[in-house]
Write an enzyme that holds these catalytic residues in place. Structure first.
Site, PDB file in Angstrom:
ATOM      1  N   LYS A 111       0.829  -1.209   0.000  1.00  0.00           N
ATOM      2  CA  LYS A 111       0.000   0.000   0.000  1.00  0.00           C
ATOM      3  C   LYS A 111       0.864   1.261   0.000  1.00  0.00           C
ATOM      4  O   LYS A 111       0.505   2.264  -0.616  1.00  0.00           O
ATOM      5  CB  LYS A 111      -0.965  -0.014   1.182  1.00  0.00           C
ATOM      6  CG  LYS A 111      -2.125  -0.970   0.945  1.00  0.00           C
ATOM      7  CD  LYS A 111      -2.988  -1.125   2.169  1.00  0.00           C
ATOM      8  CE  LYS A 111      -3.982  -2.268   1.983  1.00  0.00           C
ATOM      9  NZ  LYS A 111      -4.534  -2.736   3.270  1.00  0.00           N
ATOM     10  N   LYS A 194      -7.877 -15.869 -13.285  1.00  0.00           N
ATOM     11  CA  LYS A 194      -9.193 -15.941 -12.667  1.00  0.00           C
ATOM     12  C   LYS A 194      -9.937 -14.616 -12.730  1.00  0.00           C
ATOM     13  O   LYS A 194      -9.355 -13.570 -12.979  1.00  0.00           O
ATOM     14  CB  LYS A 194      -9.059 -16.421 -11.223  1.00  0.00           C
ATOM     15  CG  LYS A 194      -8.253 -15.518 -10.331  1.00  0.00           C
ATOM     16  CD  LYS A 194      -8.240 -16.098  -8.918  1.00  0.00           C
ATOM     17  CE  LYS A 194      -7.634 -15.096  -7.953  1.00  0.00           C
ATOM     18  NZ  LYS A 194      -7.691 -15.553  -6.571  1.00  0.00           N
ATOM     19  N   LYS A 197     -11.842  -8.197  -9.929  1.00  0.00           N
ATOM     20  CA  LYS A 197     -12.208  -6.837 -10.341  1.00  0.00           C
ATOM     21  C   LYS A 197     -10.978  -5.999 -10.677  1.00  0.00           C
ATOM     22  O   LYS A 197     -11.073  -4.996 -11.362  1.00  0.00           O
ATOM     23  CB  LYS A 197     -13.062  -6.168  -9.281  1.00  0.00           C
ATOM     24  CG  LYS A 197     -12.327  -5.810  -8.018  1.00  0.00           C
ATOM     25  CD  LYS A 197     -13.186  -4.954  -7.121  1.00  0.00           C
ATOM     26  CE  LYS A 197     -12.521  -4.845  -5.780  1.00  0.00           C
ATOM     27  NZ  LYS A 197     -12.357  -3.539  -5.259  1.00  0.00           N
TER      28      LYS A 197
END
Ligand code: TRP
Length: 331
Positions: A111, A194, A197
């Site tokens: 992050k 896979k 989003k």
């Protein structure tokens, strides 16, 4: 009965991969364990959503989980911020969480790299809040993916540290609960891995997508020039579409198109049209329930209240005991 806790990120709608994967397992687990599923809206504050976005996202997630089959009478489904005891336990655990170990967490480093201008303390102590989420109910099982393995290890560390500090064995150790072979792999529409989003627009089909949107996405899915020999191995992008068909279509339909592929008679346009229609049929009941529940403010209020009551009962008990263990005493 063992206790299960899982936190649901309060951003992003559910896609078919979530639905046929984790959610189906949640639905099964609610009959077998003492389950607490919560929407992690406190965690989401690390990215500073607007009040409207925060509420909208929480509502969307709650609606979709209920529509997908989480039963608020069986499982305890609640909103994290409705249980202030979690924040209190987080404060206590923070006193024994160290800068070095928090900075070493992979998710933190990721992050920081992604958003170097928003390295706030909430981000740093995200794993402490997650530990509080889990151990406040004394959970031993946490159904999460591989990416959460390190967070779970930290939850064990913080719980054990509390136990050692106060010389007791108050908190049990939580472990990841992986579904292994039960987890159906749902590929995306981009011809690669896979469904997810973050893989780019058009890769995922959402439960809330309209039939029109589903048709568009499926028709745009990547295909090749077609088979050139009989019974040849399918390239990944074609195998992916067959895998999706295997989940949403009847065995007859699947066999029909497999036969066409093997005899080099397949027309991808027809194949994709069929896949899209079967996807629409498979998701229709959930889509209808999403719309019904989203418009039923009364029901949502009741569900949230019930969940908060049940979760707080468990959390209050823990906090009362924790306060005694720490040495807070009333005069
Ligand atoms: N960190 C989890 C995720 O990103 C969400 C989460 C928050 C969670 N608290 C939790 C998961 C407690 C399991 C248990 O998916």
């Amino acid at each position: 009965m063992e206790t299960v806790v899982s936190g649901i990120r309060s951003t992003g709608n559910l896609h078919l991969g979530n639905y046929y994967g984790a959610i189906q397992n949640f639905v099964k687990m609610q009959h077998e364990y003492n389950c607490y599923f919560f929407i992690a809206d406190l965690h989401s504050l690390t990215t500073h959503p607007t009040p409207a976005d925060l509420h909208g996202n929480v509502k969307q997630v709650l609606v979709e989980y209920l529509a997908a089959g989480i039963d608020p009478e069986k499982a305890t489904i609640y909103i994290q911020s409705d249980v202030p005891e979690v924040a209190e336990l987080y404060l206590y655990l923070n006193m024994n969480a160290y800068l070095g170990e928090l900075e070493r967490a992979t998710s933190f480093k990721d992050k920081v790299r992604a958003n170097p201008d928003n390295v706030n303390a909430g981000l740093l102590t995200y794993p402490v809040l997650m530990a509080a989420d889990i151990i406040i109910h004394k959970a031993t099982k946490v159904p999460v993916g591989k990416d959460q393995e390190q967070h779970l290890e930290m939850a064990r560390t913080f719980g054990n540290r509390f136990n050692r500090l106060y010389k007791n064995d108050y908190f049990p150790e939580p472990y990841a609960f992986t579904f292994g072979e039960n987890l159906v792999k749902i590929p995306g529409l981009d011809g690669k891995g896979k469904m997810g989003k973050s893989e780019g627009a058009g890769n995922a089909v959402y439960l809330s997508d309209t039939p029109e949107a589903i048709r568009k996405k499926v028709m745009r899915a990547v295909t090749d020039g077609g088979p050139t020999t009989e019974n040849q191995t399918k390239p990944q992008e074609i195998q992916n579409l067959f895998d999706l068909m295997n989940v949403v279509s009847t065995p007859d339909t699947y066999a029909h198109f497999e036969n066409l592929y093997n005899t080099m008679a397949i027309r991808y346009g027809d194949f994709k049209k069929q896949l899209a229609e079967d996807m629409i049929i498979a998701t229709a009941p959930i889509r209808d329930r999403i719309n019904d529940i989203a418009n039923d403010a009364d029901y949502l209020r009741k569900v949230a209240q019930l969940g908060a009551d049940k979760a707080r009962e468990s959390a209050r008990k823990t906090i009362k005991e924790v306060r005694e263990i720490i040495g807070f005493k009333s005069f």
